[in-house]
Design an enzyme around this catalytic site. Structure first.
Site, mmCIF file in Angstrom:
data_model
loop_
_atom_site.group_PDB
_atom_site.id
_atom_site.type_symbol
_atom_site.label_atom_id
_atom_site.label_comp_id
_atom_site.label_asym_id
_atom_site.label_seq_id
_atom_site.Cartn_x
_atom_site.Cartn_y
_atom_site.Cartn_z
ATOM 1 N N HIS A 62 0.682 -1.191 -0.081
ATOM 2 C CA HIS A 62 0.078 -0.042 0.003
ATOM 3 C C HIS A 62 0.825 1.289 0.038
ATOM 4 C CE1 HIS A 62 -3.645 -2.313 2.209
ATOM 5 N NE2 HIS A 62 -3.309 -2.856 0.815
ATOM 6 N N GLU A 64 0.990 3.861 1.990
ATOM 7 C CA GLU A 64 1.496 4.062 3.257
ATOM 8 C C GLU A 64 2.714 3.336 3.757
ATOM 9 O OE1 GLU A 64 -2.940 5.019 2.967
ATOM 10 O OE2 GLU A 64 -1.632 3.497 2.333
ATOM 11 N N CYS A 92 -4.988 1.479 6.748
ATOM 12 C CA CYS A 92 -5.607 0.142 7.268
ATOM 13 C C CYS A 92 -4.875 -0.046 8.274
ATOM 14 C CB CYS A 92 -5.567 -0.607 6.026
ATOM 15 S SG CYS A 92 -3.968 -1.417 5.851
ATOM 16 N N CYS A 95 -0.982 -0.538 7.468
ATOM 17 C CA CYS A 95 -0.292 0.774 7.243
ATOM 18 C C CYS A 95 -0.224 1.532 8.656
ATOM 19 C CB CYS A 95 -0.932 1.665 6.104
ATOM 20 S SG CYS A 95 -0.906 0.895 4.393
#
Length: 169
Positions: A62, A64, A92, A95
């Site tokens: 992801h 992040e 999430c 992250c």
């Protein structure tokens, strides 16, 4: 016990969130999911930016998390403690953990995980958690400031625009 404080976004925060929209749009044009993140220092200078990076590490890469991996290699934990993670959508669980372990102590995000779920639906590419970042970070041992979700309707519309029609409900 950690202190997870909530704050309202500053003008700088809004400006930098618009940068995450630009990054997310670029990621989408490059064939990735439309998410964008950046790391700024205490003065608001952009240090790093990152879209979703599936080509670098598959579905767990992801924006992040990829950004935090880079930041952790480049900067000391002491320096990162004064930096801010800006992201178009609430991080999430994974992250949020990457932010925590990298020692970034301030988070600013645009839309919530719940708003994201409304956009992605049951798409297998993005099975979102129903667990807000503040709940994840509350279980850590660090004081963290969280700013978000934003209420600026123009910014929300800009974030949402790249998600509309992208996901297969």
């Amino acid at each position: 016990m950690p202190v997870i404080s909530k704050a309202q976004p500053t003008e700088r925060d809004i400006r930098l969130l618009y940068e995450t929209v630009r990054i997310a749009h670029k990621a989408k044009l490059e064939g990735n999911h439309p998410f964008g993140a950046l790391l700024a220092d205490k003065d608001g200078t952009i240090l790093l930016e990152q879209g979703n990076a599936y080509e670098e590490g598959g579905p767990a890469m992801h924006a992040e998390t990829a950004l935090m991996f880079k930041a952790g290699k480049l900067y000391s934990p002491e320096f990162l403690s004064e930096c801010t993670l800006y992201t178009s959508a609430e991080p999430c669980v994974m992250c949020s953990g990457a932010m925590y372990w990298t020692n970034v102590r301030r988070l600013v995000f645009g839309i919530t995980e719940k708003q994201l779920l409304a956009l992605t639906g049951s798409d297998d590419q993005n099975p979102t958690f129903s667990l807000p970042a503040d709940e994840v970070l509350t279980h850590g041992q660090k004081d963290i400031e969280i700013v978000g979700p934003v209420e600026d309707q123009k910014l929300i519309a800009a974030i949402v625009a790249d998600h509309i029609g992208f996901w297969n409900h």
